[in-house]
Enzyme design. Structure first.
Site, mmCIF file in Angstrom:
data_model
loop_
_atom_site.group_PDB
_atom_site.id
_atom_site.type_symbol
_atom_site.label_atom_id
_atom_site.label_comp_id
_atom_site.label_asym_id
_atom_site.label_seq_id
_atom_site.Cartn_x
_atom_site.Cartn_y
_atom_site.Cartn_z
ATOM 1 N N SER A 278 0.855 -1.188 0.000
ATOM 2 C CA SER A 278 0.000 0.000 0.000
ATOM 3 C C SER A 278 0.885 1.230 0.000
ATOM 4 O O SER A 278 1.957 1.223 0.629
ATOM 5 C CB SER A 278 -0.890 0.015 1.242
ATOM 6 O OG SER A 278 -1.429 1.313 1.423
ATOM 7 N N ASP B 264 -22.484 0.534 3.194
ATOM 8 C CA ASP B 264 -21.272 1.039 2.548
ATOM 9 C C ASP B 264 -20.812 0.106 1.428
ATOM 10 O O ASP B 264 -20.450 0.549 0.338
ATOM 11 C CB ASP B 264 -20.157 1.225 3.581
ATOM 12 C CG ASP B 264 -20.542 2.236 4.651
ATOM 13 O OD1 ASP B 264 -21.545 2.948 4.448
ATOM 14 O OD2 ASP B 264 -19.866 2.297 5.677
ATOM 15 N N TYR C 22 -20.909 3.199 18.126
ATOM 16 C CA TYR C 22 -21.664 2.583 17.026
ATOM 17 C C TYR C 22 -22.272 1.268 17.514
ATOM 18 O O TYR C 22 -23.464 1.006 17.338
ATOM 19 C CB TYR C 22 -20.730 2.327 15.830
ATOM 20 C CG TYR C 22 -21.435 1.771 14.607
ATOM 21 C CD1 TYR C 22 -21.862 2.619 13.592
ATOM 22 C CD2 TYR C 22 -21.685 0.412 14.481
ATOM 23 C CE1 TYR C 22 -22.515 2.120 12.465
ATOM 24 C CE2 TYR C 22 -22.336 -0.097 13.372
ATOM 25 C CZ TYR C 22 -22.745 0.752 12.366
ATOM 26 O OH TYR C 22 -23.399 0.249 11.262
ATOM 27 N N GLY D 51 -10.532 7.499 7.589
ATOM 28 C CA GLY D 51 -11.092 8.005 8.850
ATOM 29 C C GLY D 51 -11.989 9.219 8.697
ATOM 30 O O GLY D 51 -12.278 9.906 9.664
ATOM 31 N N SER E 264 -16.112 5.822 3.731
ATOM 32 C CA SER E 264 -16.053 4.389 3.387
ATOM 33 C C SER E 264 -14.766 3.968 2.699
ATOM 34 O O SER E 264 -14.786 3.188 1.739
ATOM 35 C CB SER E 264 -17.241 3.995 2.508
ATOM 36 O OG SER E 264 -18.397 3.972 3.257
ATOM 37 N N SER E 265 -13.646 4.431 3.221
ATOM 38 C CA SER E 265 -12.373 3.962 2.652
ATOM 39 C C SER E 265 -12.231 2.448 2.848
ATOM 40 O O SER E 265 -11.683 1.754 1.985
ATOM 41 C CB SER E 265 -11.201 4.700 3.299
ATOM 42 O OG SER E 265 -11.235 4.541 4.691
HETATM 43 C C1 GAF Z 1 -21.223 3.262 8.969
HETATM 44 C C2 GAF Z 1 -21.583 1.796 8.747
HETATM 45 F F1 GAF Z 1 -20.541 1.139 8.140
HETATM 46 C C3 GAF Z 1 -22.841 1.647 7.906
HETATM 47 O O1 GAF Z 1 -23.203 0.284 7.843
HETATM 48 C C4 GAF Z 1 -23.987 2.490 8.464
HETATM 49 O O2 GAF Z 1 -24.556 1.883 9.595
HETATM 50 C C5 GAF Z 1 -23.507 3.913 8.753
HETATM 51 O O3 GAF Z 1 -22.339 3.936 9.545
HETATM 52 C C6 GAF Z 1 -24.581 4.711 9.465
HETATM 53 O O4 GAF Z 1 -25.659 4.903 8.633
HETATM 54 O O5 GAF Z 1 -20.860 3.856 7.755
#
Ligand code: GAF
Length: 393
Positions: free
Chosen positions: A77, A182, A234, A132, A136-137
């Site tokens: 990488s 994602d 989360y 970060g 969605s990396s």
């Molecule tokens: C992050 C999670 F990876 C997703 O699946 C989703 O729950 C999101 O948080 C919140 O909507 O990106």
């Protein structure tokens, strides 16, 4: 985001090719690109079997890859000096490979667990998706690697099954209890469209999202807020939602229609649980309302739904932080039609729906509000819906 490297830096696909040829003294068999994403609306609804509406960003992760004999995978990488190298035994032990290499090993694990004969491979990764920032990396890395290995091995892997496999890598190998949004976004999005995904049955509708035609733009603002305990928070939100669904006797909070919300809330034991449920139920409805407006071509009218989503995340789901609240408030005060945090929360990015000619004004206003509060200056990007994961020519 405004990249840290100079504007004249090589294109991400060229960087992946160079990483491969320098690292392995050979040319790759191919290159696969997966985008980052923003979620237009529908936050923390995916693991409640609900609705989401993400779109892909023009920022991409590219994997250059070629075969390697045996069941062995070597990954380089551009963010690491040393390659990560693992064999089948390590891939078959969830959590054994850690850090960024864990996402790659997780994909190999998920494919093998599903019975696929994953080809040994050498890979080189380059990325423009900031790490970060909640764009969605990790899903982009999973999707690019999954698609590369599927093509290299000629694996029989229908497109609709791929998001679950990538999610399995993240849940089962890396250990992050995320939903399906994602991975679906980065694998299934189409240019010019937002992806309306029903997270229960994974059916999708590609909703035209022509910002140019509407004279609008989406400004993405990286809040630069340090992620504060994001993983634990989360997981605790997810657990609270699952407990509430149990208490209400439904398979998931998706099964509480907004019309039944008041009655459902009366059956819950405490104020915090009631607020968590109210967020999820109303957020699902906001996704459906947004989709209706987009289908009717009434793009500017989605603004208030975006802003209401933010208020719900701030007050009911309690996943915002001062930096993102400041960005939303400053964007709205500077004339944005709507603004909200996007992604899992506790930092990450804010998106603002703005008139195409107001983008700079809104970005400047957010920077000024940040400076006033002594926050690290935010970076910005104007996002147009880009394609999902593809093999590059
Ligand atoms: C992050 C999670 F990876 C997703 O699946 C989703 O729950 C999101 O948080 C919140 O909507 O990106």
């Amino acid at each position: 985001m405004t990249p840290d490297r100079p504007a004249a830096a090589p294109d991400v696909a060229d960087r992946a090719t160079t990483g491969f040829s320098h690292g392995y003294d050979a040319q790759p068999a191919g290159r696969w690109a997966a985008p980052g994403r923003v979620n237009l609306i529908g936050e923390h609804t995916d693991y409640n079997d609900g609705f989401v509406l993400p779109f892909a960003l023009p920022l991409r992760t590219v994997v250059a890859a070629g075969p390697q004999p045996g069941e062995r995978w070597t990954v380089r990488s551009e963010i690491a000096d040393q390659p990560v190298d693992f064999d089948a035994a390590e891939a078959d032990s969830p959590g054994r490979v850690t850090g960024w290499g864990g996402y790659v090993a997780g994909v190999v694990w998920a494919l093998r667990e599903a019975g696929h004969a994953v080809p040994g491979a050498r890979l080189a990764i380059a990325s423009d998706v900031p790490l970060g920032s909640g764009l969605s990396s990790s899903a982009a890395l999973e999707a690019a690697v999954l698609t590369a290995l599927a093509d290299l091995g000629g694996l029989d892997l229908p497109a609709a099954h791929r998001p679950r496999l990538a999610q399995r890598a993240e849940n089962g190998y890396v250990g992050a209890p995320t939903g399906i949004m994602d991975q679906s976004a980065v694998l299934r999005c189409r240019a010019g469209h937002a992806l309306f995904l029903d997270c229960r049955d994974e059916s999708v509708e590609h909703i035209p999202f022509d910002l140019d035609a509407a004279g609008l733009a989406i400004l993405v603002i990286d809040s630069r807020a340090p992620h504060r305990h994001a993983d634990g928070e989360y997981a605790s939100r997810r657990a609270a939602c699952e407990r509430a669904a149990d208490l209400l006797g439904v398979p998931a909070l998706r099964d509480v229609p907004v019309a039944d919300l008041a009655a459902a809330l009366e059956r819950l034991p405490d104020d915090e649980t009631r607020r968590r449920v109210r967020h999820v139920v109303t957020e699902n409805q906001r996704v459906l309302d947004t989709v209706e407006l987009l289908r009717a071509g009434r793009v500017p009218e989605i603004g208030p739904l975006l802003t209401a989503s933010h208020a719900s995340m701030r007050d009911d789901f309690e996943i915002t932080v001062p930096e993102v609240d400041t960005a939303v408030e400053a964007a709205l005060a500077a004339g944005a039609l709507g603004a909200r945090m996007t992604g899992g929360g506790f930092g990450g990015c804010v998106l603002a729906l703005v008139g195409a000619d107001r983008s700079d004004t809104v970005a400047t206003a957010v920077r000024a509000a940040y400076a006033e509060r002594g926050f690290t200056a935010p970076t910005t990007l104007t996002a147009l819906p880009a394609p999902g994961t593809t093999r590059l020519p």
